[in-house]
Design a protein around this motif. Structure first.
Motif, PDB file in Angstrom:
ATOM      1  N   SER A   1     -12.961  42.117  22.590  1.00  0.00           N
ATOM      2  CA  SER A   1     -12.198  40.934  22.215  1.00  0.00           C
ATOM      3  C   SER A   1     -10.963  40.863  23.108  1.00  0.00           C
ATOM      4  CB  SER A   1     -11.792  41.038  20.747  1.00  0.00           C
ATOM      5  OG  SER A   1     -10.846  40.072  20.413  1.00  0.00           O
ATOM      6  N   PHE A   2     -10.804  39.759  23.846  1.00  0.00           N
ATOM      7  CA  PHE A   2      -9.706  39.680  24.812  1.00  0.00           C
ATOM      8  C   PHE A   2      -9.215  38.243  24.907  1.00  0.00           C
ATOM      9  CE2 PHE A   2      -7.599  39.421  28.862  1.00  0.00           C
ATOM     10  CZ  PHE A   2      -7.025  40.674  29.042  1.00  0.00           C
ATOM     11  N   GLY A   3      -8.048  37.971  24.312  1.00  0.00           N
ATOM     12  CA  GLY A   3      -7.494  36.631  24.411  1.00  0.00           C
ATOM     13  C   GLY A   3      -6.844  36.151  23.132  1.00  0.00           C
TER      14      GLY A   3
ATOM     15  N   TYR B   1      -3.664  31.441  14.775  1.00  0.00           N
ATOM     16  CA  TYR B   1      -4.151  32.091  15.994  1.00  0.00           C
ATOM     17  C   TYR B   1      -3.415  33.407  16.257  1.00  0.00           C
ATOM     18  CZ  TYR B   1      -6.823  27.932  17.032  1.00  0.00           C
ATOM     19  OH  TYR B   1      -7.739  26.907  16.971  1.00  0.00           O
ATOM     20  N   GLY B   2      -4.157  34.362  16.835  1.00  0.00           N
ATOM     21  CA  GLY B   2      -3.570  35.650  17.146  1.00  0.00           C
ATOM     22  C   GLY B   2      -4.001  36.160  18.506  1.00  0.00           C
ATOM     23  N   ALA B   3      -3.123  36.919  19.158  1.00  0.00           N
ATOM     24  CA  ALA B   3      -3.468  37.619  20.394  1.00  0.00           C
ATOM     25  C   ALA B   3      -4.296  38.838  20.001  1.00  0.00           C
ATOM     26  CB  ALA B   3      -2.198  38.036  21.130  1.00  0.00           C
ATOM     27  N   ASP B   4      -5.500  38.927  20.530  1.00  0.00           N
ATOM     28  CA  ASP B   4      -6.481  39.897  20.035  1.00  0.00           C
ATOM     29  C   ASP B   4      -7.135  40.626  21.206  1.00  0.00           C
ATOM     30  OD1 ASP B   4      -8.213  41.261  18.410  1.00  0.00           O
ATOM     31  OD2 ASP B   4      -9.481  39.535  17.943  1.00  0.00           O
ATOM     32  N   PHE B   5      -6.888  41.932  21.295  1.00  0.00           N
ATOM     33  CA  PHE B   5      -7.419  42.740  22.393  1.00  0.00           C
ATOM     34  C   PHE B   5      -8.024  44.011  21.788  1.00  0.00           C
ATOM     35  CE2 PHE B   5      -3.637  40.397  23.726  1.00  0.00           C
ATOM     36  CZ  PHE B   5      -4.138  39.652  24.773  1.00  0.00           C
TER      37      PHE B   5
ATOM     38  N   GLY C   1     -13.801  37.566  33.854  1.00  0.00           N
ATOM     39  CA  GLY C   1     -14.180  36.318  34.510  1.00  0.00           C
ATOM     40  C   GLY C   1     -13.039  35.319  34.589  1.00  0.00           C
ATOM     41  N   VAL C   2     -13.140  34.384  35.551  1.00  0.00           N
ATOM     42  CA  VAL C   2     -12.097  33.382  35.783  1.00  0.00           C
ATOM     43  C   VAL C   2     -11.937  32.455  34.582  1.00  0.00           C
ATOM     44  CG1 VAL C   2     -11.418  31.407  37.209  1.00  0.00           C
ATOM     45  CG2 VAL C   2     -12.423  33.425  38.285  1.00  0.00           C
ATOM     46  N   GLU C   3     -13.064  32.013  33.999  1.00  0.00           N
ATOM     47  CA  GLU C   3     -13.012  31.070  32.880  1.00  0.00           C
ATOM     48  C   GLU C   3     -12.249  31.655  31.704  1.00  0.00           C
ATOM     49  OE1 GLU C   3     -16.055  28.560  29.982  1.00  0.00           O
ATOM     50  OE2 GLU C   3     -16.819  29.468  31.839  1.00  0.00           O
ATOM     51  N   LYS C   4     -12.524  32.920  31.371  1.00  0.00           N
ATOM     52  CA  LYS C   4     -11.847  33.576  30.259  1.00  0.00           C
ATOM     53  C   LYS C   4     -10.355  33.734  30.554  1.00  0.00           C
ATOM     54  CE  LYS C   4     -11.782  35.731  26.318  1.00  0.00           C
ATOM     55  NZ  LYS C   4     -12.074  35.024  25.065  1.00  0.00           N
ATOM     56  N   TYR C   5     -10.042  34.086  31.789  1.00  0.00           N
ATOM     57  CA  TYR C   5      -8.638  34.253  32.181  1.00  0.00           C
ATOM     58  C   TYR C   5      -7.868  32.943  32.028  1.00  0.00           C
ATOM     59  CZ  TYR C   5      -4.508  34.612  35.098  1.00  0.00           C
ATOM     60  OH  TYR C   5      -3.215  34.564  35.552  1.00  0.00           O
TER      61      TYR C   5
ATOM     62  N   GLU D   1      -3.927  29.431  29.158  1.00  0.00           N
ATOM     63  CA  GLU D   1      -3.713  28.101  28.579  1.00  0.00           C
ATOM     64  C   GLU D   1      -3.371  28.197  27.093  1.00  0.00           C
ATOM     65  OE1 GLU D   1      -6.202  23.953  27.730  1.00  0.00           O
ATOM     66  OE2 GLU D   1      -7.053  25.475  29.054  1.00  0.00           O
ATOM     67  N   GLN D   2      -4.100  29.041  26.367  1.00  0.00           N
ATOM     68  CA  GLN D   2      -3.864  29.166  24.931  1.00  0.00           C
ATOM     69  C   GLN D   2      -2.565  29.913  24.626  1.00  0.00           C
ATOM     70  OE1 GLN D   2      -7.317  29.410  22.172  1.00  0.00           O
ATOM     71  NE2 GLN D   2      -8.389  30.178  23.984  1.00  0.00           N
ATOM     72  N   LEU D   3      -2.191  30.870  25.486  1.00  0.00           N
ATOM     73  CA  LEU D   3      -0.916  31.562  25.290  1.00  0.00           C
ATOM     74  C   LEU D   3       0.252  30.575  25.324  1.00  0.00           C
ATOM     75  CD1 LEU D   3      -1.356  34.806  27.450  1.00  0.00           C
ATOM     76  CD2 LEU D   3      -0.997  34.712  24.980  1.00  0.00           C
TER      77      LEU D   3
END
Length: 268
Positions: free
Chosen positions: A124-126, A150-154, A231-235, A240-242
């Motif tokens: 889970s990353f993002g 929403y939460g930052a989840d890693f 991947g670029v899309e996930k990054y 954007e969401q941050l």
């Protein structure tokens, strides 16, 4: 007023402790408090605070929450937690409040058998939506947040399958779960829980500073690492969401400040 920050990052560079330090500094100024904090390197130096602090924040950290059982640092850590629980169960008036973040949440659930701690199928990353349970909709730490919030989840690990019997014994209440997807045959992770009246935890990072984290992940070396791993899309989606003012900005402004209100007797 004194807060102990329990650093479980095992000497690995991270943004979490900086976010906690900044949040405590801003909170003290906002409320006109003489608020100090001390950081304890629990895993690397085996530092553990006394029970003299007013509140405790236990951080996230790297690695498996399943492989450290029995290690000397962990024995010292849970000796402290047990002391704080015993203090709260006594007639003492100055109850000790503890907040458990991500790795700390997983360790607590494993130690007190509150759920199944296991490896995730996928890392889970993002930034992810988190859904309130019926009890969560009544929880004061979450009351100012939308549903979902929403939460930052890693995370490479998770706590699933809540143990209802142990939760009842402890007085624990499940407040939030991962995005509910009835069409997917996967158990939803437990994302926020009030373990006891004074102990609260999240399996995500409520301390995450959206702007600071966005800047951190845009540093070229870190950006390259994330793109290679996810991947670029996930990054691009994560950055954007941050920066979305309706997401983790609200979470950071609500959950830990509400915990400090309760722990330090401010506005309660």
């Amino acid at each position: 007023m004194k807060v102990a920050v329990l650093d479980l990052n095992n000497n690995v560079a991270n943004q979490g402790i900086k976010c906690i330090r900044d949040l405590l500094g801003e909170y003290g100024v906002a409320h006109g408090l003489d608020l100090s904090y001390e950081i304890f390197d629990v895993r690397h130096r085996e530092e553990v605070p006394s029970t003299d602090f007013d509140a405790y924040i236990s951080s996230g950290g790297p690695g498996s929450p399943l492989e450290t059982e029995g290690m000397s640092w962990e024995a010292k850590y849970f000796k402290l937690i047990d002391k704080l629980m015993a203090h709260n169960a006594s007639t003492a008036e100055n109850k000790k409040h503890v907040f458990f973040i991500c790795h700390s949440f997983q360790l607590f659930c494993r130690q007190y058998e509150l759920g199944n701690v296991c490896k995730r199928r996928r890392y889970s990353f993002g930034v992810y939506p988190i859904h309130k349970t019926e009890a969560g909709r009544k929880e004061r730490f979450l009351k100012d947040l939308p549903d979902p919030y929403y939460g930052a989840d890693f995370r490479a690990f998770q706590v699933i399958e809540p143990n209802a019997e142990r939760m009842e014994e402890m007085g624990a209440t499940l407040l939030s779960i991962e995005k509910d997807r009835p069409h997917v045959d996967l158990e939803r992770a437990m994302m926020a829980m009030r373990f006891t009246k004074e102990f609260f935890g999240t399996q995500f990072h409520p301390e995450a500073d959206a702007e600071g984290m966005a800047m951190y992940f845009q540093v070229e070396e870190k950006k390259k690492q994330v793109i290679e791993a996810h991947g670029v899309e996930k990054y691009e989606s994560m950055v954007e969401q941050l920066l979305d003012p309706t997401k983790i900005v609200l979470t950071q402004a609500s959950i830990l400040p509400s915990f400090l209100d309760e722990a330090l007797g401010v506005l309660v």
